[in-house]
Design a protein around this motif. Sequence first.
Motif, PDB file in Angstrom:
ATOM      1  N   PHE A  91       6.819  -7.041   1.267  1.00 23.08           N
ATOM      2  CA  PHE A  91       6.052  -7.722   2.308  1.00 23.08           C
ATOM      3  C   PHE A  91       4.726  -7.024   2.629  1.00 23.08           C
ATOM      4  N   THR A  92       4.017  -6.640   1.593  1.00 25.08           N
ATOM      5  CA  THR A  92       2.734  -5.952   1.791  1.00 25.08           C
ATOM      6  C   THR A  92       1.538  -6.829   1.441  1.00 25.08           C
ATOM      7  N   TYR A  93       1.774  -8.146   1.286  1.00 23.85           N
ATOM      8  CA  TYR A  93       0.661  -9.046   0.982  1.00 23.85           C
ATOM      9  C   TYR A  93       1.032 -10.461   1.418  1.00 23.85           C
ATOM     10  N   ILE A  94       0.042 -11.347   1.411  1.00 20.94           N
ATOM     11  CA  ILE A  94       0.256 -12.763   1.717  1.00 20.94           C
ATOM     12  C   ILE A  94       0.173 -13.561   0.419  1.00 20.94           C
ATOM     13  N   LEU A 127      -8.717   5.351   6.719  1.00 20.80           N
ATOM     14  CA  LEU A 127      -7.521   5.433   5.880  1.00 20.80           C
ATOM     15  C   LEU A 127      -7.846   5.343   4.397  1.00 20.80           C
ATOM     16  N   ASP A 128      -8.850   4.547   4.056  1.00 21.09           N
ATOM     17  CA  ASP A 128      -9.209   4.357   2.649  1.00 21.09           C
ATOM     18  C   ASP A 128     -10.010   5.516   2.077  1.00 21.09           C
ATOM     19  N   ASN A 129     -10.457   6.403   2.937  1.00 20.54           N
ATOM     20  CA  ASN A 129     -11.294   7.507   2.471  1.00 20.54           C
ATOM     21  C   ASN A 129     -10.664   8.865   2.748  1.00 20.54           C
ATOM     22  N   THR A 130      -9.357   8.870   2.805  1.00 22.50           N
ATOM     23  CA  THR A 130      -8.627  10.126   2.951  1.00 22.50           C
ATOM     24  C   THR A 130      -7.417  10.100   2.035  1.00 22.50           C
ATOM     25  N   GLU A 131      -7.050  11.227   1.492  1.00 22.40           N
ATOM     26  CA  GLU A 131      -5.866  11.300   0.646  1.00 22.40           C
ATOM     27  C   GLU A 131      -4.617  11.659   1.445  1.00 22.40           C
ATOM     28  N   TYR A 132      -4.811  12.045   2.708  1.00 27.68           N
ATOM     29  CA  TYR A 132      -3.672  12.497   3.504  1.00 27.68           C
ATOM     30  C   TYR A 132      -2.866  11.314   4.059  1.00 27.68           C
ATOM     31  N   TYR A 133      -3.557  10.204   4.310  1.00 29.87           N
ATOM     32  CA  TYR A 133      -2.897   9.024   4.872  1.00 29.87           C
ATOM     33  C   TYR A 133      -2.954   7.872   3.870  1.00 29.87           C
ATOM     34  N   HIS A 134      -1.996   6.957   4.010  1.00 24.08           N
ATOM     35  CA  HIS A 134      -1.951   5.809   3.097  1.00 24.08           C
ATOM     36  C   HIS A 134      -1.542   4.555   3.855  1.00 24.08           C
ATOM     37  N   CYS A 135      -2.262   3.473   3.620  1.00 24.47           N
ATOM     38  CA  CYS A 135      -1.894   2.166   4.161  1.00 24.47           C
ATOM     39  C   CYS A 135      -1.370   1.316   3.012  1.00 24.47           C
ATOM     40  N   PRO A 136      -0.135   0.807   3.095  1.00 30.37           N
ATOM     41  CA  PRO A 136       0.478   0.105   1.961  1.00 30.37           C
ATOM     42  C   PRO A 136       0.052  -1.352   1.802  1.00 30.37           C
ATOM     43  N   VAL A 137      -0.659  -1.911   2.766  1.00 27.63           N
ATOM     44  CA  VAL A 137      -0.943  -3.348   2.777  1.00 27.63           C
ATOM     45  C   VAL A 137      -2.151  -3.675   1.898  1.00 27.63           C
ATOM     46  N   ALA A 138      -2.052  -4.789   1.161  1.00 30.74           N
ATOM     47  CA  ALA A 138      -3.174  -5.253   0.340  1.00 30.74           C
ATOM     48  C   ALA A 138      -4.414  -5.428   1.216  1.00 30.74           C
ATOM     49  N   LYS A 139      -5.553  -4.961   0.731  1.00 29.67           N
ATOM     50  CA  LYS A 139      -6.763  -4.951   1.551  1.00 29.67           C
ATOM     51  C   LYS A 139      -7.121  -6.331   2.086  1.00 29.67           C
ATOM     52  N   SER A 140      -6.932  -7.365   1.291  1.00 26.24           N
ATOM     53  CA  SER A 140      -7.334  -8.703   1.709  1.00 26.24           C
ATOM     54  C   SER A 140      -6.449  -9.267   2.813  1.00 26.24           C
ATOM     55  N   ASP A 141      -5.271  -8.664   3.023  1.00 26.65           N
ATOM     56  CA  ASP A 141      -4.291  -9.221   3.959  1.00 26.65           C
ATOM     57  C   ASP A 141      -3.948  -8.271   5.104  1.00 26.65           C
TER      58      ASP A 141
END
Length: 361
Positions: free
Chosen positions: A125-128, A279-293
Amino acid sequence: MIYNFSAGPAILPKEVLEQARDEMLDWHGSGMSVMEMSHRGKEFMAIAEQTEHDLRELAQIPSNYKVLFLQGGASSQFAMVPMNLLQGKKKSDYINTGQWSSKAIEEASKYCTVNVAASSSDRNFTYIPSQDQWQLDPEAAYIHYTSNETIGGVEFHWTPQIDPNRNIPLVVDMSSDILSRPVNVSQFGLIYAGAQKNLGPAGLTIVIVLEDLLGKSLANTPTLFDYHIHAKNDSMYNTPPTYAMYITGLVLQWLKQKGGLEGIEAINIAKANLLYDFLDNTEYYHCPVAKSDRSRMNVPFTLHDSASDDAFLKQAKLNGLIQLKGHRSVGGMRASIYNAMPLEGVEKLVAFMKEFADHHA
Protein backbone atom coordinates in the motif's frame (compact mmCIF):
# COMPACT_ATOMS: atom_id res chain seq x y z
CA MET A 1 5.76 25.69 22.13
CA ILE A 2 4.36 22.18 21.61
CA TYR A 3 3.63 20.93 18.10
CA ASN A 4 1.18 18.01 17.98
CA PHE A 5 1.66 15.67 14.98
CA SER A 6 -1.10 13.25 16.03
CA ALA A 7 -3.00 11.49 13.22
CA GLY A 8 -6.31 12.02 14.99
CA PRO A 9 -7.86 13.33 17.06
CA ALA A 10 -5.52 15.97 15.79
CA ILE A 11 -4.31 19.51 16.19
CA LEU A 12 -6.89 22.30 16.07
CA PRO A 13 -6.12 25.94 15.21
CA LYS A 14 -4.97 27.88 18.25
CA GLU A 15 -7.34 30.72 17.36
CA VAL A 16 -10.29 28.31 17.39
CA LEU A 17 -9.39 26.90 20.79
CA GLU A 18 -8.98 30.41 22.19
CA GLN A 19 -12.40 31.46 20.90
CA ALA A 20 -14.00 28.28 22.27
CA ARG A 21 -12.35 29.02 25.62
CA ASP A 22 -13.72 32.55 25.68
CA GLU A 23 -17.22 31.34 24.77
CA MET A 24 -17.20 28.27 26.99
CA LEU A 25 -19.44 29.52 29.80
CA ASP A 26 -21.54 32.04 27.91
CA TRP A 27 -22.10 31.84 24.15
CA HIS A 28 -22.87 35.31 22.79
CA GLY A 29 -24.68 36.48 25.90
CA SER A 30 -27.02 33.50 25.99
CA GLY A 31 -25.97 32.55 29.51
CA MET A 32 -25.30 29.01 28.28
CA SER A 33 -22.38 26.97 27.06
CA VAL A 34 -22.96 25.46 23.62
CA MET A 35 -22.78 22.09 25.37
CA GLU A 36 -25.87 23.02 27.40
CA MET A 37 -28.07 24.23 24.55
CA SER A 38 -31.11 22.48 23.17
CA HIS A 39 -30.30 21.32 19.67
CA ARG A 40 -33.68 22.71 18.62
CA GLY A 41 -33.29 26.04 20.40
CA LYS A 42 -32.78 29.23 18.42
CA GLU A 43 -29.21 29.62 19.67
CA PHE A 44 -27.95 26.28 18.45
CA MET A 45 -30.06 26.41 15.29
CA ALA A 46 -28.18 29.60 14.42
CA ILE A 47 -24.86 27.81 14.95
CA ALA A 48 -25.94 24.85 12.82
CA GLU A 49 -27.21 27.04 9.99
CA GLN A 50 -24.02 29.12 9.92
CA THR A 51 -21.86 25.99 9.99
CA GLU A 52 -23.67 24.49 7.00
CA HIS A 53 -23.58 27.83 5.16
CA ASP A 54 -19.83 28.18 5.64
CA LEU A 55 -19.17 24.57 4.61
CA ARG A 56 -21.23 25.02 1.46
CA GLU A 57 -19.43 28.24 0.65
CA LEU A 58 -15.93 26.90 1.26
CA ALA A 59 -16.41 23.64 -0.63
CA GLN A 60 -18.72 25.17 -3.26
CA ILE A 61 -21.36 22.52 -2.63
CA PRO A 62 -24.15 22.66 -5.25
CA SER A 63 -27.71 23.23 -4.06
CA ASN A 64 -28.83 19.73 -5.15
CA TYR A 65 -26.59 18.14 -2.50
CA LYS A 66 -27.60 17.60 1.11
CA VAL A 67 -25.14 18.21 3.94
CA LEU A 68 -25.64 15.87 6.89
CA PHE A 69 -24.11 16.23 10.36
CA LEU A 70 -24.03 12.72 11.82
CA GLN A 71 -22.49 10.64 14.58
CA GLY A 72 -20.75 7.26 14.46
CA GLY A 73 -17.46 8.29 12.86
CA ALA A 74 -16.47 7.59 9.27
CA SER A 75 -16.45 3.88 10.13
CA SER A 76 -20.25 3.96 10.39
CA GLN A 77 -20.32 5.04 6.75
CA PHE A 78 -18.69 1.76 5.73
CA ALA A 79 -22.14 0.21 6.34
CA MET A 80 -24.35 3.22 5.59
CA VAL A 81 -22.98 3.60 2.06
CA PRO A 82 -24.07 0.15 0.82
CA MET A 83 -27.30 0.32 2.82
CA ASN A 84 -28.28 3.51 1.03
CA LEU A 85 -26.63 3.24 -2.37
CA LEU A 86 -27.09 -0.37 -3.50
CA GLN A 87 -30.65 0.53 -4.50
CA GLY A 88 -31.62 -2.88 -5.81
CA LYS A 89 -28.20 -3.87 -7.10
CA LYS A 90 -26.04 -6.55 -5.51
CA LYS A 91 -22.50 -5.49 -6.40
CA SER A 92 -20.12 -2.61 -5.72
CA ASP A 93 -16.62 -1.52 -6.79
CA TYR A 94 -13.92 -0.65 -4.26
CA ILE A 95 -10.35 0.58 -4.70
CA ASN A 96 -8.08 -0.81 -1.98
CA THR A 97 -5.20 1.52 -1.09
CA GLY A 98 -4.70 0.77 2.59
CA GLN A 99 -6.18 -0.11 5.94
CA TRP A 100 -9.18 2.21 5.79
CA SER A 101 -10.10 1.01 2.31
CA SER A 102 -9.76 -2.56 3.56
CA LYS A 103 -12.09 -1.91 6.49
CA ALA A 104 -14.65 -0.34 4.16
CA ILE A 105 -14.44 -3.39 1.89
CA GLU A 106 -14.88 -5.79 4.79
CA GLU A 107 -17.99 -3.99 6.01
CA ALA A 108 -19.58 -3.58 2.58
CA SER A 109 -19.12 -7.32 1.99
CA LYS A 110 -21.86 -7.93 4.55
CA TYR A 111 -24.39 -6.30 2.22
CA CYS A 112 -23.22 -7.03 -1.32
CA THR A 113 -20.58 -8.65 -3.48
CA VAL A 114 -17.56 -6.36 -3.45
CA ASN A 115 -15.38 -6.21 -6.52
CA VAL A 116 -11.91 -4.98 -5.57
CA ALA A 117 -11.33 -3.18 -8.85
CA ALA A 118 -7.74 -2.27 -7.99
CA SER A 119 -5.38 -2.76 -5.08
CA SER A 120 -1.91 -1.62 -4.05
CA SER A 121 -1.46 -4.46 -1.57
CA ASP A 122 1.26 -5.94 -3.83
CA ARG A 123 3.60 -3.14 -2.70
CA ASN A 124 2.39 -2.84 0.86
CA PHE A 125 0.00 0.00 0.00
CA THR A 126 2.74 2.47 -0.91
CA TYR A 127 1.16 3.77 -4.12
CA ILE A 128 -2.15 4.54 -5.84
CA PRO A 129 -3.11 2.26 -8.77
CA SER A 130 -3.58 4.33 -11.92
CA GLN A 131 -7.12 4.33 -13.26
CA ASP A 132 -6.16 2.43 -16.39
CA GLN A 133 -5.43 -0.54 -14.09
CA TRP A 134 -8.91 -0.60 -12.59
CA GLN A 135 -11.16 -3.53 -13.45
CA LEU A 136 -14.62 -2.11 -12.78
CA ASP A 137 -17.76 -4.26 -12.67
CA PRO A 138 -20.45 -2.97 -15.07
CA GLU A 139 -23.11 -4.20 -12.63
CA ALA A 140 -21.74 -2.28 -9.63
CA ALA A 141 -24.05 0.15 -7.83
CA TYR A 142 -21.27 2.60 -6.96
CA ILE A 143 -17.48 3.07 -6.93
CA HIS A 144 -15.79 3.72 -3.59
CA TYR A 145 -12.28 4.91 -2.78
CA THR A 146 -10.37 6.53 0.08
CA SER A 147 -8.76 9.79 -1.00
CA ASN A 148 -6.10 9.75 1.73
CA GLU A 149 -4.88 6.76 3.71
CA THR A 150 -3.96 8.13 7.12
CA ILE A 151 -1.85 5.14 8.14
CA GLY A 152 0.09 4.47 4.94
CA GLY A 153 0.42 8.07 3.81
CA VAL A 154 -0.83 7.71 0.22
CA GLU A 155 -3.21 10.25 -1.31
CA PHE A 156 -5.17 10.66 -4.52
CA HIS A 157 -4.03 13.91 -6.13
CA TRP A 158 -6.62 13.34 -8.85
CA THR A 159 -10.30 12.55 -9.07
CA PRO A 160 -11.30 9.31 -10.82
CA GLN A 161 -13.14 9.90 -14.08
CA ILE A 162 -16.38 7.99 -14.53
CA ASP A 163 -17.68 6.94 -17.94
CA PRO A 164 -20.41 9.51 -18.71
CA ASN A 165 -22.52 6.72 -20.19
CA ARG A 166 -22.67 4.99 -16.82
CA ASN A 167 -25.12 6.32 -14.27
CA ILE A 168 -23.00 5.31 -11.28
CA PRO A 169 -22.12 7.44 -8.25
CA LEU A 170 -18.53 7.97 -7.14
CA VAL A 171 -18.18 7.67 -3.35
CA VAL A 172 -15.15 8.90 -1.43
CA ASP A 173 -13.96 8.70 2.16
CA MET A 174 -12.23 12.07 2.66
CA SER A 175 -11.78 11.76 6.40
CA SER A 176 -8.17 12.88 6.51
CA ASP A 177 -7.90 15.37 3.64
CA ILE A 178 -11.29 17.03 3.42
CA LEU A 179 -11.04 20.81 2.97
CA SER A 180 -7.27 20.60 2.51
CA ARG A 181 -7.67 21.62 -1.15
CA PRO A 182 -10.49 22.48 -3.56
CA VAL A 183 -12.46 19.61 -5.10
CA ASN A 184 -15.32 19.56 -7.59
CA VAL A 185 -18.16 18.22 -5.44
CA SER A 186 -20.36 17.67 -8.50
CA GLN A 187 -18.06 14.83 -9.59
CA PHE A 188 -19.18 12.78 -6.58
CA GLY A 189 -22.38 11.09 -5.58
CA LEU A 190 -21.35 11.06 -1.94
CA ILE A 191 -18.48 12.42 0.17
CA TYR A 192 -18.02 11.48 3.82
CA ALA A 193 -15.48 12.40 6.47
CA GLY A 194 -14.89 12.02 10.18
CA ALA A 195 -14.20 15.43 11.71
CA GLN A 196 -11.31 14.63 14.03
CA LYS A 197 -8.46 15.16 11.59
CA ASN A 198 -9.15 18.31 9.58
CA LEU A 199 -12.53 19.67 10.67
CA GLY A 200 -12.96 19.58 14.43
CA PRO A 201 -13.15 17.25 17.42
CA ALA A 202 -14.12 13.58 17.38
CA GLY A 203 -17.82 12.77 17.40
CA LEU A 204 -18.98 14.42 14.17
CA THR A 205 -19.18 12.90 10.70
CA ILE A 206 -19.95 15.00 7.64
CA VAL A 207 -21.85 13.50 4.70
CA ILE A 208 -22.36 15.41 1.44
CA VAL A 209 -24.79 13.49 -0.73
CA LEU A 210 -26.58 14.06 -4.04
CA GLU A 211 -30.31 14.42 -3.41
CA ASP A 212 -31.16 11.97 -6.20
CA LEU A 213 -29.51 9.17 -4.22
CA LEU A 214 -31.79 9.55 -1.21
CA GLY A 215 -34.86 7.54 -0.30
CA LYS A 216 -33.89 4.14 -1.71
CA SER A 217 -32.20 2.40 1.23
CA LEU A 218 -32.35 -1.32 1.93
CA ALA A 219 -35.64 -2.46 3.45
CA ASN A 220 -34.03 -3.42 6.77
CA THR A 221 -31.91 -0.27 7.15
CA PRO A 222 -32.06 1.07 10.73
CA THR A 223 -33.72 4.48 10.91
CA LEU A 224 -30.55 6.24 12.03
CA PHE A 225 -28.61 4.69 9.15
CA ASP A 226 -30.95 6.10 6.50
CA TYR A 227 -29.57 9.25 4.87
CA HIS A 228 -33.07 10.24 3.73
CA ILE A 229 -34.32 10.42 7.32
CA HIS A 230 -31.48 12.73 8.33
CA ALA A 231 -31.90 14.88 5.21
CA LYS A 232 -35.64 15.32 5.77
CA ASN A 233 -34.99 16.39 9.36
CA ASP A 234 -32.02 18.69 8.66
CA SER A 235 -29.74 16.41 10.71
CA MET A 236 -32.03 16.91 13.73
CA TYR A 237 -33.88 13.58 13.77
CA ASN A 238 -31.99 12.85 16.97
CA THR A 239 -29.60 15.00 18.96
CA PRO A 240 -26.58 15.67 16.75
CA PRO A 241 -23.03 16.11 18.14
CA THR A 242 -23.69 19.75 18.98
CA TYR A 243 -20.36 20.82 20.47
CA ALA A 244 -18.38 19.15 17.69
CA MET A 245 -20.55 21.00 15.16
CA TYR A 246 -19.85 24.28 16.95
CA ILE A 247 -16.07 23.75 16.92
CA THR A 248 -16.24 22.70 13.27
CA GLY A 249 -18.06 25.95 12.54
CA LEU A 250 -15.21 27.89 14.13
CA VAL A 251 -12.69 25.92 12.05
CA LEU A 252 -14.62 26.79 8.89
CA GLN A 253 -14.49 30.48 9.78
CA TRP A 254 -10.74 30.13 10.41
CA LEU A 255 -10.32 28.53 6.98
CA LYS A 256 -12.11 31.47 5.35
CA GLN A 257 -9.66 33.81 7.05
CA LYS A 258 -6.79 31.73 5.60
CA GLY A 259 -7.98 32.39 2.06
CA GLY A 260 -10.38 29.47 1.73
CA LEU A 261 -9.38 26.14 0.24
CA GLU A 262 -7.05 27.71 -2.31
CA GLY A 263 -5.21 29.50 0.47
CA ILE A 264 -4.91 26.49 2.76
CA GLU A 265 -3.80 24.28 -0.14
CA ALA A 266 -0.86 26.58 -0.82
CA ILE A 267 0.16 26.34 2.84
CA ASN A 268 -0.25 22.55 2.83
CA ILE A 269 1.89 22.20 -0.29
CA ALA A 270 4.64 24.31 1.30
CA LYS A 271 4.61 22.20 4.48
CA ALA A 272 4.65 18.90 2.63
CA ASN A 273 7.38 19.99 0.22
CA LEU A 274 9.58 21.12 3.09
CA LEU A 275 9.37 17.77 4.85
CA TYR A 276 9.56 15.54 1.75
CA ASP A 277 12.47 17.51 0.29
CA PHE A 278 14.39 16.91 3.49
CA LEU A 279 13.55 13.20 3.51
CA ASP A 280 14.64 12.83 -0.11
CA ASN A 281 18.00 14.45 0.54
CA THR A 282 19.14 12.47 3.54
CA GLU A 283 20.32 8.89 3.84
CA TYR A 284 19.34 8.63 7.50
CA TYR A 285 15.58 8.77 6.90
CA HIS A 286 13.41 7.02 4.32
CA CYS A 287 9.86 7.58 3.09
CA PRO A 288 8.41 4.40 1.51
CA VAL A 289 5.60 6.06 -0.47
CA ALA A 290 5.80 6.59 -4.25
CA LYS A 291 6.61 10.24 -4.88
CA SER A 292 3.58 10.83 -7.09
CA ASP A 293 1.19 9.54 -4.41
CA ARG A 294 2.59 11.02 -1.23
CA SER A 295 0.09 12.45 1.18
CA ARG A 296 0.21 16.11 2.10
CA MET A 297 -1.52 15.23 5.36
CA ASN A 298 0.32 12.17 6.75
CA VAL A 299 4.04 11.66 6.17
CA PRO A 300 5.40 8.24 7.22
CA PHE A 301 9.16 7.73 7.49
CA THR A 302 11.67 5.37 9.03
CA LEU A 303 15.08 5.88 10.59
CA HIS A 304 18.24 4.28 9.22
CA ASP A 305 18.40 2.17 12.39
CA SER A 306 15.08 1.28 14.01
CA ALA A 307 16.96 0.71 17.27
CA SER A 308 17.09 4.52 17.51
CA ASP A 309 13.30 4.94 17.31
CA ASP A 310 12.77 5.29 21.05
CA ALA A 311 15.59 7.80 21.38
CA PHE A 312 14.15 9.80 18.46
CA LEU A 313 10.70 9.97 20.03
CA LYS A 314 12.07 10.84 23.47
CA GLN A 315 14.29 13.63 22.18
CA ALA A 316 11.55 14.91 19.87
CA LYS A 317 9.24 15.24 22.86
CA LEU A 318 11.92 17.15 24.78
CA ASN A 319 12.03 19.50 21.80
CA GLY A 320 8.26 20.08 21.86
CA LEU A 321 7.45 17.67 19.01
CA ILE A 322 4.89 15.07 20.06
CA GLN A 323 2.80 12.20 18.65
CA LEU A 324 5.34 11.20 15.98
CA LYS A 325 5.22 7.44 16.50
CA GLY A 326 3.99 5.56 13.44
CA HIS A 327 0.91 3.36 13.48
CA ARG A 328 1.52 0.04 15.18
CA SER A 329 0.79 -1.86 11.95
CA VAL A 330 3.47 0.05 10.02
CA GLY A 331 6.05 1.12 12.57
CA GLY A 332 8.57 3.90 12.16
CA MET A 333 7.39 7.48 12.40
CA ARG A 334 4.49 9.49 11.04
CA ALA A 335 4.10 13.25 10.98
CA SER A 336 0.50 14.32 10.43
CA ILE A 337 0.51 17.89 9.13
CA TYR A 338 -3.16 18.72 8.72
CA ASN A 339 -4.55 22.18 7.97
CA ALA A 340 -4.07 23.41 11.53
CA MET A 341 -0.35 22.52 11.68
CA PRO A 342 1.55 25.78 11.10
CA LEU A 343 4.55 25.92 8.78
CA GLU A 344 6.67 26.72 11.83
CA GLY A 345 5.89 23.30 13.27
CA VAL A 346 7.23 21.53 10.19
CA GLU A 347 10.28 23.79 10.14
CA LYS A 348 11.02 22.86 13.76
CA LEU A 349 10.53 19.16 12.99
CA VAL A 350 12.94 19.26 10.04
CA ALA A 351 15.55 21.12 12.09
CA PHE A 352 15.29 18.52 14.85
CA MET A 353 15.46 15.60 12.41
CA LYS A 354 18.61 17.03 10.85
CA GLU A 355 20.24 17.51 14.23
CA PHE A 356 19.28 13.99 15.34
CA ALA A 357 20.67 12.46 12.15
CA ASP A 358 23.94 14.38 12.53
CA HIS A 359 24.42 12.86 15.96
CA HIS A 360 23.36 9.30 15.12
CA ALA A 361 24.47 8.67 11.56
